[in-house]
Design a protein around this motif. Structure first.
Motif, PDB file in Angstrom:
ATOM      1  N   ALA A   1       1.136  -8.328  -3.650  1.00 46.70           N
ATOM      2  CA  ALA A   1       2.378  -8.738  -4.313  1.00 46.70           C
ATOM      3  C   ALA A   1       3.045  -9.876  -3.538  1.00 46.70           C
ATOM      4  N   ASN A   2       3.081  -9.765  -2.227  1.00 47.61           N
ATOM      5  CA  ASN A   2       3.669 -10.823  -1.400  1.00 47.61           C
ATOM      6  C   ASN A   2       2.911 -12.140  -1.573  1.00 47.61           C
ATOM      7  N   ARG A   3       1.599 -12.070  -1.469  1.00 50.13           N
ATOM      8  CA  ARG A   3       0.776 -13.287  -1.521  1.00 50.13           C
ATOM      9  C   ARG A   3       0.871 -13.969  -2.885  1.00 50.13           C
ATOM     10  N   LEU A   4       0.735 -13.198  -3.949  1.00 48.41           N
ATOM     11  CA  LEU A   4       0.746 -13.782  -5.295  1.00 48.41           C
ATOM     12  C   LEU A   4       2.122 -14.333  -5.655  1.00 48.41           C
ATOM     13  N   THR A   5       3.166 -13.583  -5.303  1.00 46.81           N
ATOM     14  CA  THR A   5       4.523 -14.046  -5.608  1.00 46.81           C
ATOM     15  C   THR A   5       4.839 -15.327  -4.855  1.00 46.81           C
ATOM     16  N   GLN A   6       4.497 -15.368  -3.567  1.00 43.72           N
ATOM     17  CA  GLN A   6       4.780 -16.547  -2.763  1.00 43.72           C
ATOM     18  C   GLN A   6       4.055 -17.769  -3.317  1.00 43.72           C
ATOM     19  N   ALA A   7       2.828 -17.578  -3.769  1.00 45.13           N
ATOM     20  CA  ALA A   7       2.064 -18.697  -4.341  1.00 45.13           C
ATOM     21  C   ALA A   7       2.751 -19.257  -5.576  1.00 45.13           C
ATOM     22  N   GLN A   8       3.330 -18.378  -6.407  1.00 45.44           N
ATOM     23  CA  GLN A   8       4.020 -18.859  -7.611  1.00 45.44           C
ATOM     24  C   GLN A   8       5.351 -19.524  -7.258  1.00 45.44           C
ATOM     25  N   LEU A   9       6.030 -19.008  -6.249  1.00 46.75           N
ATOM     26  CA  LEU A   9       7.299 -19.608  -5.830  1.00 46.75           C
ATOM     27  C   LEU A   9       7.097 -20.998  -5.234  1.00 46.75           C
ATOM     28  N   GLU A  10       5.927 -21.251  -4.674  1.00 47.43           N
ATOM     29  CA  GLU A  10       5.629 -22.569  -4.103  1.00 47.43           C
ATOM     30  C   GLU A  10       5.162 -23.571  -5.145  1.00 47.43           C
ATOM     31  N   ASP A  11       4.889 -23.092  -6.363  1.00 49.34           N
ATOM     32  CA  ASP A  11       4.446 -23.993  -7.422  1.00 49.34           C
ATOM     33  C   ASP A  11       5.626 -24.803  -7.955  1.00 49.34           C
ATOM     34  N   ARG A  12       5.345 -25.988  -8.462  1.00 50.17           N
ATOM     35  CA  ARG A  12       6.419 -26.864  -8.959  1.00 50.17           C
ATOM     36  C   ARG A  12       7.012 -26.369 -10.268  1.00 50.17           C
ATOM     37  N   SER A  13       6.242 -25.654 -11.061  1.00 49.24           N
ATOM     38  CA  SER A  13       6.691 -25.220 -12.380  1.00 49.24           C
ATOM     39  C   SER A  13       7.730 -24.106 -12.278  1.00 49.24           C
ATOM     40  N   TYR A  14       8.833 -24.255 -13.013  1.00 49.36           N
ATOM     41  CA  TYR A  14       9.848 -23.202 -12.994  1.00 49.36           C
ATOM     42  C   TYR A  14       9.299 -21.928 -13.629  1.00 49.36           C
ATOM     43  N   SER A  15       8.396 -22.065 -14.624  1.00 46.75           N
ATOM     44  CA  SER A  15       7.868 -20.872 -15.294  1.00 46.75           C
ATOM     45  C   SER A  15       6.999 -20.057 -14.354  1.00 46.75           C
ATOM     46  N   SER A  16       6.294 -20.720 -13.431  1.00 39.96           N
ATOM     47  CA  SER A  16       5.515 -19.986 -12.435  1.00 39.96           C
ATOM     48  C   SER A  16       6.453 -19.235 -11.487  1.00 39.96           C
ATOM     49  N   LYS A  17       7.518 -19.893 -11.067  1.00 36.53           N
ATOM     50  CA  LYS A  17       8.487 -19.249 -10.171  1.00 36.53           C
ATOM     51  C   LYS A  17       9.135 -18.048 -10.855  1.00 36.53           C
ATOM     52  N   LEU A  18       9.582 -18.251 -12.092  1.00 34.69           N
ATOM     53  CA  LEU A  18      10.247 -17.172 -12.813  1.00 34.69           C
ATOM     54  C   LEU A  18       9.265 -16.061 -13.157  1.00 34.69           C
ATOM     55  N   GLY A  19       8.064 -16.434 -13.606  1.00 35.85           N
ATOM     56  CA  GLY A  19       7.064 -15.426 -13.943  1.00 35.85           C
ATOM     57  C   GLY A  19       6.646 -14.605 -12.733  1.00 35.85           C
ATOM     58  N   GLY A  20       6.456 -15.265 -11.595  1.00 38.09           N
ATOM     59  CA  GLY A  20       6.104 -14.534 -10.384  1.00 38.09           C
ATOM     60  C   GLY A  20       7.194 -13.568  -9.965  1.00 38.09           C
ATOM     61  N   THR A  21       8.446 -14.005 -10.096  1.00 37.82           N
ATOM     62  CA  THR A  21       9.573 -13.149  -9.729  1.00 37.82           C
ATOM     63  C   THR A  21       9.676 -11.940 -10.650  1.00 37.82           C
ATOM     64  N   LEU A  22       9.560 -12.183 -11.959  1.00 36.08           N
ATOM     65  CA  LEU A  22       9.714 -11.104 -12.932  1.00 36.08           C
ATOM     66  C   LEU A  22       8.566 -10.104 -12.883  1.00 36.08           C
ATOM     67  N   PHE A  23       7.332 -10.593 -12.720  1.00 34.38           N
ATOM     68  CA  PHE A  23       6.172  -9.752 -12.981  1.00 34.38           C
ATOM     69  C   PHE A  23       5.307  -9.406 -11.764  1.00 34.38           C
ATOM     70  N   LEU A  24       5.498 -10.064 -10.640  1.00 39.85           N
ATOM     71  CA  LEU A  24       4.611  -9.833  -9.502  1.00 39.85           C
ATOM     72  C   LEU A  24       5.305  -9.327  -8.247  1.00 39.85           C
ATOM     73  N   SER A  25       6.599  -9.482  -8.156  1.00 39.22           N
ATOM     74  CA  SER A  25       7.290  -9.292  -6.880  1.00 39.22           C
ATOM     75  C   SER A  25       7.727  -7.862  -6.580  1.00 39.22           C
ATOM     76  N   GLN A  26       7.750  -6.984  -7.578  1.00 31.93           N
ATOM     77  CA  GLN A  26       8.398  -5.682  -7.410  1.00 31.93           C
ATOM     78  C   GLN A  26       7.815  -4.851  -6.265  1.00 31.93           C
ATOM     79  N   ASN A  27       6.503  -4.902  -6.082  1.00 33.13           N
ATOM     80  CA  ASN A  27       5.883  -4.086  -5.038  1.00 33.13           C
ATOM     81  C   ASN A  27       5.829  -4.770  -3.673  1.00 33.13           C
ATOM     82  N   GLY A  28       6.403  -5.969  -3.563  1.00 32.26           N
ATOM     83  CA  GLY A  28       6.356  -6.703  -2.305  1.00 32.26           C
ATOM     84  C   GLY A  28       7.327  -6.161  -1.273  1.00 32.26           C
TER      85      GLY A  28
END
Length: 361
Positions: free
Chosen positions: A165-192
């Motif tokens: 969860a940490n690795r995947l979320t961080q990768a999306q937060l580092e992406d330029r796209s806002y949808s990747s940042k928002l999607g990673g936060t909404l759907f990947l971060s809970q178990n981090g």
């Protein structure tokens, strides 16, 4: 012509007799072998028979591994159909042998990634995490962000380990796209559990991200708190100590303010959304915000109506379902009453009571 018709009839009767002679075919209560179920799915056009065959494969679990290809073809033919739903559920029960099929289906678009998320992948045990992530890695590397989102969504209901969860979320937060940042936060971060993730989320200029980051911070605190862990183990939880109750109430009040501030932003972004994944993201963001603040019914329903542009598509149905729920709640509570969207309760977080009449859920 009559001769040809007669020959065709003979062939049809021969095939029918062969199928009827197959043990277990006539009764849905009888067990079908994996081979028989596959043969039915490859030859029968009768919906009841096909559903019975898929059910048999579901019950066979790992033994149904030879059926993964035919189940994948069912999904690929009509991913929004009910037979595809049964097939994807069967793949989830088969387990590891289904992963190559899932990895091939997910990149094909929102319909496929959503179906795999809701019916297949959510049934996988965490022991399959390494195999699943390795299979989805090529999709996580795709461009544009709308294609990469398929992998994010596919993992939405999978129980990721904290490290993943940490690795995947961080990768999306580092992406330029806002949808990747928002999607990673909404759907990947809970178990981090990495505090740097919280810092990155809360630093984003979107108001909804500030809310989601603060909410995630509080969810993690309560999840890892010895007091809350002990309460979750109790059959009848005891009241929280006074100082912890005060801390929770203060956090809920701050989250309610952050959510209320972010709702206009989310509505505006949904109005502007064009791609399917963007519509879904902002709809889910509104649902998340509604956990701590109420949605303005007229504006929200109107925005959902304008956002739905593809009649009969999966996203159209999801938006319509959300819109219908809000409309029903609004009618029950009165035209001027704000309405909260349906949202599952995160562990340890209690929905605060507004000063005015409670929102209907």
């Amino acid at each position: 012509m009559i001769t040809l018709f007669a020959e065709n009839m003979k062939s049809s009767i021969a095939i029918l007799l062969s199928i009827l002679a197959t043990p277990g075919f006539l009764s849905a209560s009888d067990d079908l072998s994996v081979e028989t179920a596959i043969r039915i799915l490859e030859t029968s056009l009768t919906k009841r028979e096909r559903i019975t065959a898929v059910a048999a494969l579901r019950n066979a679990e790992e033994r149904a591994a030879p059926a993964t290809a035919v189940l994948g073809r069912i999904i690929a033919t009509d991913p929004t159909g009910d037979e595809a739903g049964y097939a994807s559920e069967a793949l989830g029960h088969i387990g590891k042998q289904s992963i190559p099929i899932i990895a091939a289906l997910v990149p094909n678009g929102f319909n496929y990634s959503y179906l795999c998320a809701t019916r297949t992948i959510k049934g996988f045990p965490r022991e399959l995490e390494a195999d699943l992530l390795a299979a989805l890695e090529p999709t996580f590397s795709l461009h544009p962000a709308s294609d990469r989102f398929n992998a994010i969504l596919a993992l939405r209901w999978f129980s990721l380990s904290p490290e993943a969860a940490n690795r995947l979320t961080q990768a999306q937060l580092e992406d330029r796209s806002y949808s990747s940042k928002l999607g990673g936060t909404l759907f990947l971060s809970q178990n981090g559990n990495d505090p740097s993730i919280l810092t990155s989320i809360e630093a984003h200029p979107f108001l909804c991200m500030k809310y989601l980051g603060a909410r995630l911070r509080e969810e993690w605190r309560r999840r890892d708190s010895p007091i809350h862990k002990q309460r979750r183990m109790m059959h009848v939880p005891r009241p929280l100590p006074a100082d912890e109750q005060t801390k929770c109430e203060a956090a809920d009040a701050e989250l309610a303010k952050l959510a209320a501030d972010a709702i206009p932003e989310a509505l505006e972004q949904l109005k502007r959304a064009h791609d399917t994944h963007e519509k879904y993201l902002w709809m889910e963001t509104l649902k998340a915000l509604s956990f701590h603040a109420t949605l303005p019914p007229s504006e929200t329903v109107g925005t959902l109506e304008r956002a739905s542009k593809e009649p009969g598509s999966l996203i159209d149905l999801l938006l319509a379902e959300f819109r219908s729920t809000l409309t029903t709640k609004s009618e029950q509570g009165g035209a001027d009453q704000p309405v909260a969207a349906p949202e599952s309760k995160p562990e340890g977080i209690q929905k605060p009571k507004p000063e005015s009449e409670p929102a209907l859920r």
